[in-house]
Scaffold this motif. Sequence first.
Motif, PDB file in Angstrom:
ATOM      1  N   GLU A 131       3.061   9.212   2.794  1.00  0.00           N
ATOM      2  CA  GLU A 131       3.307  10.440   3.564  1.00  0.00           C
ATOM      3  C   GLU A 131       2.169  10.742   4.515  1.00  0.00           C
ATOM      4  OE1 GLU A 131       5.433  13.749   4.796  1.00  0.00           O
ATOM      5  OE2 GLU A 131       6.069  12.120   3.481  1.00  0.00           O
ATOM      6  N   ALA A 132       0.932  10.669   3.996  1.00  0.00           N
ATOM      7  CA  ALA A 132      -0.230  10.898   4.849  1.00  0.00           C
ATOM      8  C   ALA A 132      -1.378   9.999   4.438  1.00  0.00           C
ATOM      9  CB  ALA A 132      -0.651  12.363   4.766  1.00  0.00           C
ATOM     10  N   THR A 133      -1.061   8.947   3.689  1.00  0.00           N
ATOM     11  CA  THR A 133      -2.104   8.071   3.158  1.00  0.00           C
ATOM     12  C   THR A 133      -1.691   6.616   3.257  1.00  0.00           C
ATOM     13  OG1 THR A 133      -1.181   8.161   0.909  1.00  0.00           O
ATOM     14  CG2 THR A 133      -2.850   9.815   1.500  1.00  0.00           C
ATOM     15  N   LEU A 134      -2.702   5.772   3.162  1.00  0.00           N
ATOM     16  CA  LEU A 134      -2.469   4.356   2.868  1.00  0.00           C
ATOM     17  C   LEU A 134      -2.665   4.179   1.368  1.00  0.00           C
ATOM     18  CD1 LEU A 134      -4.323   2.301   5.643  1.00  0.00           C
ATOM     19  CD2 LEU A 134      -1.899   2.809   5.467  1.00  0.00           C
ATOM     20  N   THR A 135      -1.688   3.563   0.699  1.00  0.00           N
ATOM     21  CA  THR A 135      -1.805   3.298  -0.735  1.00  0.00           C
ATOM     22  C   THR A 135      -2.145   1.825  -0.920  1.00  0.00           C
ATOM     23  OG1 THR A 135      -0.198   5.014  -1.256  1.00  0.00           O
ATOM     24  CG2 THR A 135      -0.639   3.355  -2.961  1.00  0.00           C
ATOM     25  N   ILE A 136      -3.203   1.569  -1.671  1.00  0.00           N
ATOM     26  CA  ILE A 136      -3.671   0.194  -1.902  1.00  0.00           C
ATOM     27  C   ILE A 136      -3.450  -0.131  -3.371  1.00  0.00           C
ATOM     28  CG2 ILE A 136      -5.664  -1.338  -1.817  1.00  0.00           C
ATOM     29  CD1 ILE A 136      -6.770   0.419   0.434  1.00  0.00           C
ATOM     30  N   THR A 137      -2.599  -1.145  -3.635  1.00  0.00           N
ATOM     31  CA  THR A 137      -2.292  -1.547  -5.014  1.00  0.00           C
ATOM     32  C   THR A 137      -2.630  -3.020  -5.194  1.00  0.00           C
ATOM     33  OG1 THR A 137       0.005  -2.087  -4.437  1.00  0.00           O
ATOM     34  CG2 THR A 137      -0.438   0.152  -5.210  1.00  0.00           C
ATOM     35  N   ASP A 138      -2.965  -3.386  -6.440  1.00  0.00           N
ATOM     36  CA  ASP A 138      -3.235  -4.808  -6.691  1.00  0.00           C
ATOM     37  C   ASP A 138      -1.914  -5.540  -6.893  1.00  0.00           C
ATOM     38  OD1 ASP A 138      -2.393  -4.256  -9.266  1.00  0.00           O
ATOM     39  OD2 ASP A 138      -4.431  -4.160 -10.090  1.00  0.00           O
TER      40      ASP A 138
END
Length: 345
Positions: A35-42
């Motif tokens: 929505e307003a972020t970058l999500t960083i997942t492994d």
Amino acid sequence: MATTALTKYQRLEAAGLWRADESAQRLDVIVSVGEATLTITDLRDRVQTHWSIAAIARANPGQRPAIYHPDGDPGETLELPEDEAEMIATIETLRSAVARQRPRPGRLRLIGVLAVLAAVIVLATVWLPGVVRDHALRVVPAVKRAEIGQALVGHLHRATGPACRGPGGRVALAALARRLPPRRGSARFTVVRSGLADVLRLPGGTMMIPARLVEAYEEPDVVAGHVIAAYLRAEARDPLERLLADAGPIATLRLLTTGHLIDETLRAHAETLVDTRREATPGDAMLDGFKHWQVRATPFATEHDMPVATRSALVDGDPFAPAVPPPPPILRDGDWLRLQGICGG
């Protein structure tokens, strides 16, 4: 940044390398736009961190692989390889959108400076001249006003000719001045052959009367009406104020600092006074004037060029109509005859 600007990117994902700090090992991660972020997942789908899109900085603009980090924390990085061009372009688009919405202190400062400058200019051109002029009108003494008036007379004589000095004329003018004294200050009456459209009151009290007003009528009530109108115009607008308004703020400051106005200023103002029709005085003010100076209004109204409605109002409202005892005479017959011949006519 508007939510609609993010909606088109919310399903976008890309592979990259992320490290938590400078000493940490880089991890293969999946980056997705939220929505307003970058999500960083492994790669096990565990969330490692969220970055605010509004606080993403790029360490190597224009280069590949693209390296990003949170604004103010260059130790934590996200590296996107060249083949993730769509994600790189998306992040750059969103960063540009955020940058456009951020306040720009330099621009705001410039706008502030320009606003202050504009205010100063307005004050200097609109407010300050009026304040300086009003101050001059309060502090310039009567003697200086008379001096300025006499200097204007000298310039006006180039158009009007010298003051008429027929036998007994000065005595008659003195009698007229005694009969019609101004409510404030003093008055010195003169008659000139030509160049004036009406009676003119100058700074210091000089009253210049065109010869036609004393030569063309059988009774002095007409010229008395013109004198009253000149008095009322001067009461409504100080003749010195008119001069200073024409001359401008520099001339006003010169008068305040040196006590003098240069000849060029006086000559230019005199030229505006020659044969200029004076603004009409409202009929109710004229009626009050006729009542105050005890002068009949009807002779002035019937001989003076004015709108029909104004003429009717003066005649109908004449404070000395035939049914009322007449006012004191303006002049004795002998003085009136001497005044009519003052210019040798």
